[in-house]
Design a protein around this motif. Structure first.
Motif: not given
Length: 245
Positions: A94-121
């Motif tokens: 950004r002009g004379d400045y450096y922009r660092a953008f970092v990210y991580v995928r939720k599935r690399d932290i937890m096998p299922i990203a959102d607990k609402s995606e799991v329905v217990v039978f």
């Protein structure tokens, strides 16, 4: 850490209005920001290494907040350490400045990203048969089993059986919709009770355990070609969908 987060957020806001960005990197960053399966952070500074360190510090805080809200039973520090092993970086100027953008995928932290995606039978109590007692007499005659129904797979069903990961379900559903072959779909809780449909059944590690063809009369496991039931898969979730005829 909160003070650092506020300071870096101020720098991001200040510089975002004063300098230009590289179009290709900006396009990639915007795509990641729209991806709900990712957690991201960014920082803009004069020194590129400081920008990277700052962005990663913010991301660690955001990962901790996400784990605290979605998986409160998990160890936050352990999850952050795991996330740091999967950080991705996008660097631009950004002009004379450096922009660092970092990210991580939720599935690399937890096998299922959102607990609402799991329905217990829940298993119905009457579906559990008690063990025979010593007083009971077991017949020596071998019961005659009814012949298993003959199941043949359609080309679409063969494609369903090839799906083994929870993360491949959404692309498949979208692909069928784009081909105008999808009639309806949803989470297990919204499944119509008495109508025919298919179900992807997946466990908490994101593995597809079964693909079921459901009709009012029976449910058939397309992997084993035998009768089955979604309630046989405890602690699993399911996505249902119906194809157009």
């Amino acid at each position: 850490m909160k003070r650092l987060l506020l300071s870096l957020s101020f720098l991001i806001s200040y510089f975002s209005f004063s300098v230009a960005q590289t179009p290709v990197a900006t396009k990639e960053i915007n795509a990641i920001k729209r991806d709900t399966t990712c957690i991201y952070a960014e920082a803009t500074m004069k020194d590129v290494n400081e920008a990277i360190v700052g962005a990663k510090s913010i991301l660690e805080v955001k990962v901790g907040d996400w784990v605290r809200s979605q998986h409160p039973d998990e160890g936050i520090e352990v999850c952050i350490a795991k996330a740091k092993e999967h950080f991705f970086e996008v660097q631009t100027r950004r002009g004379d400045y450096y922009r660092a953008f970092v990210y991580v995928r939720k599935r690399d932290i937890m096998p299922i990203a959102d607990k609402s995606e799991v329905v217990v039978f829940q298993v119905q109590p009457d579906s559990i048969k008690p063990l025979t007692t010593p007083e009971e007499v077991i017949s020596e005659e071998t019961p005659v089993e009814a012949p298993a129904p003959v199941v043949t797979l359609t080309p679409d069903e063969k494609q369903m059986v090839a799906i083994t990961s929870f993360y491949d379900i959404e692309p498949y559903i979208k692909g069928m919709r784009d081909k105008n072959k999808l009639e309806a779909y949803g989470k297990y809780a919204t499944m119509p009770a008495d109508s025919a449909c298919y179900l992807f059944v997946y466990d908490q590690q994101g593995l597809v355990k079964a693909v079921l063809r459901k009709s009012p009369a029976a449910q058939v496991n397309l992997k084993t070609l035998k009768e089955d039931n979604v309630k046989n898969y405890r602690n699993c979730g399911a996505i249902w969908f119906r194809l157009k005829h």
